[in-house]
Design an enzyme around this catalytic site. Sequence first.
Site, PDB file in Angstrom:
ATOM      1  N   LEU A   1       0.815  -1.215   0.000  1.00 37.10           N
ATOM      2  CA  LEU A   1       0.000   0.000   0.000  1.00 37.10           C
ATOM      3  C   LEU A   1       0.850   1.267   0.000  1.00 37.10           C
ATOM      4  O   LEU A   1       0.457   2.293  -0.554  1.00 37.10           O
ATOM      5  CB  LEU A   1      -0.933   0.019   1.218  1.00 37.10           C
ATOM      6  CG  LEU A   1      -2.085  -0.995   1.224  1.00 37.10           C
ATOM      7  CD1 LEU A   1      -2.854  -0.898   2.538  1.00 37.10           C
ATOM      8  CD2 LEU A   1      -3.016  -0.747   0.043  1.00 37.10           C
TER       9      LEU A   1
ATOM     10  N   GLY B   1       8.047   4.097   2.931  1.00 33.90           N
ATOM     11  CA  GLY B   1       8.791   5.331   3.169  1.00 33.90           C
ATOM     12  C   GLY B   1       9.959   5.062   4.079  1.00 33.90           C
ATOM     13  O   GLY B   1      10.370   3.902   4.269  1.00 33.90           O
TER      14      GLY B   1
ATOM     15  N   TYR C   1      10.025   5.128   7.208  1.00 37.95           N
ATOM     16  CA  TYR C   1       9.588   4.382   8.390  1.00 37.95           C
ATOM     17  C   TYR C   1       9.606   2.877   8.154  1.00 37.95           C
ATOM     18  O   TYR C   1       9.773   2.077   9.080  1.00 37.95           O
ATOM     19  CB  TYR C   1       8.157   4.801   8.767  1.00 37.95           C
ATOM     20  CG  TYR C   1       7.144   4.510   7.691  1.00 37.95           C
ATOM     21  CD1 TYR C   1       6.518   3.266   7.611  1.00 37.95           C
ATOM     22  CD2 TYR C   1       6.834   5.459   6.720  1.00 37.95           C
ATOM     23  CE1 TYR C   1       5.616   2.980   6.601  1.00 37.95           C
ATOM     24  CE2 TYR C   1       5.930   5.183   5.714  1.00 37.95           C
ATOM     25  CZ  TYR C   1       5.326   3.947   5.656  1.00 37.95           C
ATOM     26  OH  TYR C   1       4.426   3.662   4.643  1.00 37.95           O
ATOM     27  N   GLY C   2       9.348   2.452   6.894  1.00 37.73           N
ATOM     28  CA  GLY C   2       9.184   1.041   6.581  1.00 37.73           C
ATOM     29  C   GLY C   2       8.198   0.874   5.441  1.00 37.73           C
ATOM     30  O   GLY C   2       8.278   1.587   4.437  1.00 37.73           O
ATOM     31  N   LYS C   3       7.203  -0.005   5.618  1.00 39.31           N
ATOM     32  CA  LYS C   3       6.220  -0.231   4.552  1.00 39.31           C
ATOM     33  C   LYS C   3       4.873  -0.632   5.137  1.00 39.31           C
ATOM     34  O   LYS C   3       4.789  -1.092   6.288  1.00 39.31           O
ATOM     35  CB  LYS C   3       6.714  -1.311   3.585  1.00 39.31           C
ATOM     36  CG  LYS C   3       6.925  -2.678   4.243  1.00 39.31           C
ATOM     37  CD  LYS C   3       7.494  -3.691   3.269  1.00 39.31           C
ATOM     38  CE  LYS C   3       7.750  -5.032   3.966  1.00 39.31           C
ATOM     39  NZ  LYS C   3       8.321  -6.039   3.055  1.00 39.31           N
ATOM     40  N   VAL C   4       3.813  -0.447   4.343  1.00 39.01           N
ATOM     41  CA  VAL C   4       2.459  -0.848   4.739  1.00 39.01           C
ATOM     42  C   VAL C   4       1.930  -1.819   3.686  1.00 39.01           C
ATOM     43  O   VAL C   4       1.954  -1.521   2.489  1.00 39.01           O
ATOM     44  CB  VAL C   4       1.515   0.371   4.853  1.00 39.01           C
ATOM     45  CG1 VAL C   4       0.113  -0.082   5.249  1.00 39.01           C
ATOM     46  CG2 VAL C   4       2.046   1.371   5.876  1.00 39.01           C
TER      47      VAL C   4
ATOM     48  N   LYS D   1       1.514  -2.549   9.171  1.00 36.33           N
ATOM     49  CA  LYS D   1       2.595  -1.575   9.078  1.00 36.33           C
ATOM     50  C   LYS D   1       3.873  -2.199   9.631  1.00 36.33           C
ATOM     51  O   LYS D   1       3.936  -2.566  10.808  1.00 36.33           O
ATOM     52  CB  LYS D   1       2.234  -0.298   9.836  1.00 36.33           C
ATOM     53  CG  LYS D   1       3.148   0.879   9.525  1.00 36.33           C
ATOM     54  CD  LYS D   1       2.539   2.204   9.985  1.00 36.33           C
ATOM     55  CE  LYS D   1       3.413   3.377   9.545  1.00 36.33           C
ATOM     56  NZ  LYS D   1       2.851   4.685   9.963  1.00 36.33           N
TER      57      LYS D   1
ATOM     58  N   ASP E   1       2.750  16.096  10.304  1.00 32.25           N
ATOM     59  CA  ASP E   1       3.080  15.515   8.998  1.00 32.25           C
ATOM     60  C   ASP E   1       1.837  15.413   8.114  1.00 32.25           C
ATOM     61  O   ASP E   1       1.645  14.412   7.418  1.00 32.25           O
ATOM     62  CB  ASP E   1       3.723  14.140   9.185  1.00 32.25           C
ATOM     63  CG  ASP E   1       4.472  13.667   7.939  1.00 32.25           C
ATOM     64  OD1 ASP E   1       4.853  14.521   7.112  1.00 32.25           O
ATOM     65  OD2 ASP E   1       4.674  12.443   7.796  1.00 32.25           O
TER      66      ASP E   1
END
Length: 380
Positions: A34, A37, A39-42, A57, A149
């Site tokens: 989905l 970034g 942070y990681g991934k979804v 997440k 954000d």
Amino acid sequence: MTAATKLLDEMCHLTAQSLTAMDTSEHFKVLKLLGEGSYGKVMLAVHRKRGTPMALKFFPRESTSLFSFLREYNLSLSFCTHPSLTRALGIAYSTPSHYVFAQQAGLFGDLYDVILPEVGVEEDCCQRVVSQLCGALSHLHSLGFVHRDLKPENVFLCDSACRWVKLGDFGMVKARGTRVPEVWYSSPYCTPEAEVARGNEDSSSSMNDVKEDEEEQKKTRVWVSVESSTDSWALGILTYAMLTGSHPWAETVADCRSYLKYWEWFDRVKGREDELDVWAEPQTESAQDAIDLHGPDRGKKDSPPVAPQFACFTPLACSLFLSLLDPRPLLRGQPEDAPSFLGGDWMMEKERARLEEERKKSRGKGAIRNVKEMEGRGER
């Protein structure tokens, strides 16, 4: 520190003791990516036993502290009770490589997907989204949190017409009043008060200069208090992007020509020379000094000319932008004030007609592209 922010810290310490290890594939069927970034991934997934769709997440353990992971999870689980905030689903676990939690899935993508470049979205759609975001941000602010954000990629769609949207991604959330290093970045979403840190961004240097650079950074770093006015500014920029499909300026800095045009307009409308300072305190203003954008003087020779990039908006919309995009954070309007601007026209009639014509062209091109894709699939 509010009661909510204290409780959040306590919850993080408690859940740290009960986080379990789990195999993702054993409990979930992962369908597709989905988003991703820093942070990681979804990932979109379905619970194998219940069949419930959800977003998982993933945070890489090597670059994510357990406390920051648990803070975002617990914030989303226990404090994001507003219908326009993305909520965690009570599932959090670890794998050898990641920390993971489950949250509500935006099955229709995000706001970025529906904003057409140089066209935007329809005005009634924009007002629906703004109304919901105002409620979501006001809820967070009432608990003592600041999102920090807000952008199209973090507004998720629950239907294709934006009748229900959810603000998500709480990795940048801080308690109001927290002291953090000011960071400037090249974007219209960056607030004008952040320009004091403009020269502090990381620059390339040789390994021999690293120690010297670290010492220099300690000297030049500017510490500021987290305030809700940051979200107000982002809401103003996001509203402009939705209405026009573009941004009012490239960078919020004094040497950006388009921002300077806005500053000059703002100065003529609202500021006095001794007051137009980003850290100005609220001061009383007599009715004679105030300029009413809705009044009979609008459009007369001696009324202030609108900044070029805002000339397509009605007086009502201009008032909204002048409130949310006040260069002075202490005087900036709050999200809970914005709903009073809803309901009336925001775009000038001529501009609305032009944008509708552009949308028709875009829809026509999309239909032709879909037909060709279907024909291509038929040939195969």
